[in-house]
Design a protein around this motif. Structure first.
Motif, PDB file in Angstrom:
ATOM      1  N   LEU A   1       0.829  -1.210   0.000  1.00 37.44           N
ATOM      2  CA  LEU A   1       0.000   0.000   0.000  1.00 37.44           C
ATOM      3  C   LEU A   1       0.862   1.257   0.000  1.00 37.44           C
ATOM      4  CD1 LEU A   1      -2.866   1.223   0.211  1.00 37.44           C
ATOM      5  CD2 LEU A   1      -2.628   1.053   2.713  1.00 37.44           C
ATOM      6  N   VAL A   2       0.695   2.077  -1.035  1.00 37.75           N
ATOM      7  CA  VAL A   2       1.391   3.359  -1.138  1.00 37.75           C
ATOM      8  C   VAL A   2       0.386   4.463  -0.851  1.00 37.75           C
ATOM      9  CG1 VAL A   2       2.646   4.933  -2.664  1.00 37.75           C
ATOM     10  CG2 VAL A   2       3.025   2.465  -2.831  1.00 37.75           C
ATOM     11  N   MET A   3       0.713   5.359   0.094  1.00 34.06           N
ATOM     12  CA  MET A   3      -0.166   6.480   0.423  1.00 34.06           C
ATOM     13  C   MET A   3       0.655   7.598   1.037  1.00 34.06           C
ATOM     14  SD  MET A   3      -2.216   4.822   3.664  1.00 34.06           S
ATOM     15  CE  MET A   3      -1.361   4.076   5.049  1.00 34.06           C
ATOM     16  N   ASP A   4       0.042   8.776   1.153  1.00 32.07           N
ATOM     17  CA  ASP A   4       0.764   9.907   1.718  1.00 32.07           C
ATOM     18  C   ASP A   4       0.612   9.927   3.237  1.00 32.07           C
ATOM     19  OD1 ASP A   4      -1.741  10.949   2.276  1.00 32.07           O
ATOM     20  OD2 ASP A   4      -1.728  12.370   0.617  1.00 32.07           O
ATOM     21  N   ASN A   5       1.130  10.980   3.852  1.00 34.23           N
ATOM     22  CA  ASN A   5       1.175  11.053   5.313  1.00 34.23           C
ATOM     23  C   ASN A   5       0.038  11.873   5.913  1.00 34.23           C
ATOM     24  OD1 ASN A   5       3.714   9.741   6.513  1.00 34.23           O
ATOM     25  ND2 ASN A   5       4.514  10.788   4.705  1.00 34.23           N
ATOM     26  N   LEU A   6      -1.112  11.847   5.288  1.00 36.65           N
ATOM     27  CA  LEU A   6      -2.273  12.537   5.844  1.00 36.65           C
ATOM     28  C   LEU A   6      -2.537  12.020   7.258  1.00 36.65           C
ATOM     29  CD1 LEU A   6      -4.278  14.656   4.723  1.00 36.65           C
ATOM     30  CD2 LEU A   6      -5.831  12.761   4.218  1.00 36.65           C
ATOM     31  N   ASN A   7      -3.041  12.900   8.117  1.00 34.00           N
ATOM     32  CA  ASN A   7      -3.141  12.539   9.540  1.00 34.00           C
ATOM     33  C   ASN A   7      -4.003  11.317   9.810  1.00 34.00           C
ATOM     34  OD1 ASN A   7      -5.465  14.007   8.797  1.00 34.00           O
ATOM     35  ND2 ASN A   7      -5.818  14.704  10.868  1.00 34.00           N
ATOM     36  N   THR A   8      -4.969  11.023   8.942  1.00 32.71           N
ATOM     37  CA  THR A   8      -5.802   9.834   9.153  1.00 32.71           C
ATOM     38  C   THR A   8      -5.210   8.583   8.510  1.00 32.71           C
ATOM     39  OG1 THR A   8      -7.107  10.435   7.202  1.00 32.71           O
ATOM     40  CG2 THR A   8      -7.945  11.146   9.350  1.00 32.71           C
ATOM     41  N   HIS A   9      -4.175   8.754   7.676  1.00 32.29           N
ATOM     42  CA  HIS A   9      -3.592   7.610   6.958  1.00 32.29           C
ATOM     43  C   HIS A   9      -2.590   6.861   7.831  1.00 32.29           C
ATOM     44  CE1 HIS A   9      -4.562   9.354   2.700  1.00 32.29           C
ATOM     45  NE2 HIS A   9      -5.628   9.184   3.450  1.00 32.29           N
ATOM     46  N   LYS A  10      -3.095   6.353   8.931  1.00 33.56           N
ATOM     47  CA  LYS A  10      -2.282   5.597   9.893  1.00 33.56           C
ATOM     48  C   LYS A  10      -2.989   4.294  10.217  1.00 33.56           C
ATOM     49  CE  LYS A  10       0.181   9.412  10.279  1.00 33.56           C
ATOM     50  NZ  LYS A  10       1.450   9.544   9.536  1.00 33.56           N
ATOM     51  N   LEU A  11      -2.200   3.265  10.474  1.00 36.01           N
ATOM     52  CA  LEU A  11      -2.806   1.991  10.856  1.00 36.01           C
ATOM     53  C   LEU A  11      -3.548   2.105  12.184  1.00 36.01           C
ATOM     54  CD1 LEU A  11      -0.125  -0.612   9.756  1.00 36.01           C
ATOM     55  CD2 LEU A  11      -2.091   0.264   8.496  1.00 36.01           C
ATOM     56  N   ALA A  12      -3.195   3.101  12.982  1.00 37.66           N
ATOM     57  CA  ALA A  12      -3.913   3.320  14.238  1.00 37.66           C
ATOM     58  C   ALA A  12      -5.385   3.628  13.988  1.00 37.66           C
ATOM     59  CB  ALA A  12      -3.262   4.470  15.018  1.00 37.66           C
ATOM     60  N   SER A  13      -5.705   4.146  12.795  1.00 37.42           N
ATOM     61  CA  SER A  13      -7.106   4.438  12.472  1.00 37.42           C
ATOM     62  C   SER A  13      -7.955   3.173  12.485  1.00 37.42           C
ATOM     63  CB  SER A  13      -7.202   5.110  11.102  1.00 37.42           C
ATOM     64  OG  SER A  13      -6.563   6.366  11.094  1.00 37.42           O
ATOM     65  N   LEU A  14      -7.340   2.024  12.190  1.00 36.82           N
ATOM     66  CA  LEU A  14      -8.085   0.763  12.202  1.00 36.82           C
ATOM     67  C   LEU A  14      -8.634   0.466  13.591  1.00 36.82           C
ATOM     68  CD1 LEU A  14      -5.585  -1.360  10.066  1.00 36.82           C
ATOM     69  CD2 LEU A  14      -7.809  -0.490   9.311  1.00 36.82           C
ATOM     70  N   TYR A  15      -7.863   0.842  14.619  1.00 38.93           N
ATOM     71  CA  TYR A  15      -8.290   0.564  15.993  1.00 38.93           C
ATOM     72  C   TYR A  15      -9.394   1.502  16.461  1.00 38.93           C
ATOM     73  CZ  TYR A  15      -4.338  -2.616  16.287  1.00 38.93           C
ATOM     74  OH  TYR A  15      -3.473  -3.659  16.080  1.00 38.93           O
ATOM     75  N   GLU A  16      -9.582   2.612  15.748  1.00 39.57           N
ATOM     76  CA  GLU A  16     -10.703   3.499  16.059  1.00 39.57           C
ATOM     77  C   GLU A  16     -12.004   2.973  15.463  1.00 39.57           C
ATOM     78  OE1 GLU A  16     -10.245   7.699  15.531  1.00 39.57           O
ATOM     79  OE2 GLU A  16      -8.055   7.572  15.606  1.00 39.57           O
ATOM     80  N   ALA A  17     -11.877   2.122  14.444  1.00 42.12           N
ATOM     81  CA  ALA A  17     -13.070   1.672  13.726  1.00 42.12           C
ATOM     82  C   ALA A  17     -13.494   0.246  14.061  1.00 42.12           C
ATOM     83  CB  ALA A  17     -12.823   1.782  12.224  1.00 42.12           C
ATOM     84  N   PHE A  18     -12.542  -0.608  14.431  1.00 42.47           N
ATOM     85  CA  PHE A  18     -12.836  -2.028  14.573  1.00 42.47           C
ATOM     86  C   PHE A  18     -12.321  -2.574  15.905  1.00 42.47           C
ATOM     87  CE2 PHE A  18     -11.826  -1.203  10.012  1.00 42.47           C
ATOM     88  CZ  PHE A  18     -13.142  -1.200   9.567  1.00 42.47           C
TER      89      PHE A  18
END
Length: 206
Positions: free
Chosen positions: A102-119
Motif C-alpha cells: 500500500l502506497v499512500m501519503d502522510n495525511l493525519n488519518t492515513h495511519k494503521l492506528a485508524s483501524l483501531y478506532e473503527a474495529f
C-alpha cells in the motif's frame, strides 16, 4: 523517495498486489435557476448563482500494474472512513492476497492506528498484518500514482457543478467503469536515477 520508486519497479505479484491510495474532497453545488440545455447553435447556459450543498470525500484506490481503479465516495474524511476503505480493500477486494503493498501519503488519518478506532482490536490487527505500507515523503505526494488518477477524474468528471452526493456517486461510478473497461494504465517514467539527480540539486556535495 527511493523507497517508493523501488516499490513501483517490482514485478506484478497477485499474492502481493500493489495498491496506491489517495483522497480528495469535492464541493457540492446546486443550481438556483435551472440551466438551459445546449441547442442548435447555442451552448448550454447556466446562471452564475448557486447554492452550497456541503462537501463529499473521494477515496481513490488505484492498481497501476493492472490498470484498475475504484473510487469510494464518503460523506466525511475521518479516520473511521479511511479504516473502512482499508477493510474493504483487505477483506473483500484482496481477501486471498498474502500482503497488500500500500502506497499512500502522510495525511493525519492515513495511519494503521485508524483501524483501531473503527474495529475491535483483533480485527484491526488482522487487517494491519496484511499490509506493507509505504508512505510518500513530505511534499512528495506526487509520487503516489493514485494522485494522477484523481487529477484525471477531476478533469474528466468533476469539472462542473454536482448537486448531491448521490449524483456524485453515479457520475464517478460511470467514469470508473469506462476507464476500467479500457484498462487505462499509468505510464510511469520517473526513476530512481531521476530521483538522485533531483536530490543532488537539493543537497549539493560541497
Amino acid at each position: 523517495m527511493e523507497d517508493g520508486l523501488d516499490v513501483y519497479h517490482r514485478p506484478y505479484d497477485e499474492d502481493r498486489p500493489l495498491v496506491c491510495l489517495d483522497e480528495a474532497s469535492k464541493q457540492l453545488f446546486g443550481e438556483v435557476i435551472e440551466p438551459i440545455p445546449a441547442g442548435p447553435g447555442q451552448p448550454e447556459r447556466f446562471d452564475y448563482e448557486y447554492t452550497r450543498n456541503g462537501t463529499a470525500n473521494l477515496f481513490m484506490i488505484s492498481e497501476p500494474l493492472l490498470g484498475w481503479r475504484a473510487v469510494r465516495v464518503t460523506e466525511r474524511r475521518t479516520a473511521v472512513d479511511f479504516a473502512e476503505v482499508i477493510r474493504w480493500l483487505v477483506e473483500e477486494v484482496h481477501e486471498e492476497a498474502e500482503k497488500i503493498i500500500l502506497v499512500m501519503d502522510n495525511l493525519n488519518t492515513h495511519k494503521l492506528a485508524s483501524l483501531y478506532e473503527a474495529f475491535p482490536p483483533e480485527q484491526a490487527r488482522r487487517i494491519a498484518d496484511r499490509l506493507e505500507v509505504h508512505h510518500t515523503p513530505k511534499h512528495g505526494s506526487w509520487l503516489n500514482m493514485a494522485e494522477i488518477e484523481l487529477s484525471v477524474l477531476a478533469r474528466q468528471c468533476l469539472d462542473r457543478r454536482i448537486e448531491t452526493r448521490e449524483e456524485l456517486e453515479r457520475e464517478v461510478a460511470a467514469w470508473e467503469e469506462e476507464r476500467n473497461e479500457r484498462g487505462v494504465e499509468i505510464r510511469w517514467h520517473f526513476t530512481t536515477a531521476d530521483a538522485r539527480i533531483k536530490l543532488r540539486r537539493l543537497y549539493p556535495v560541497l
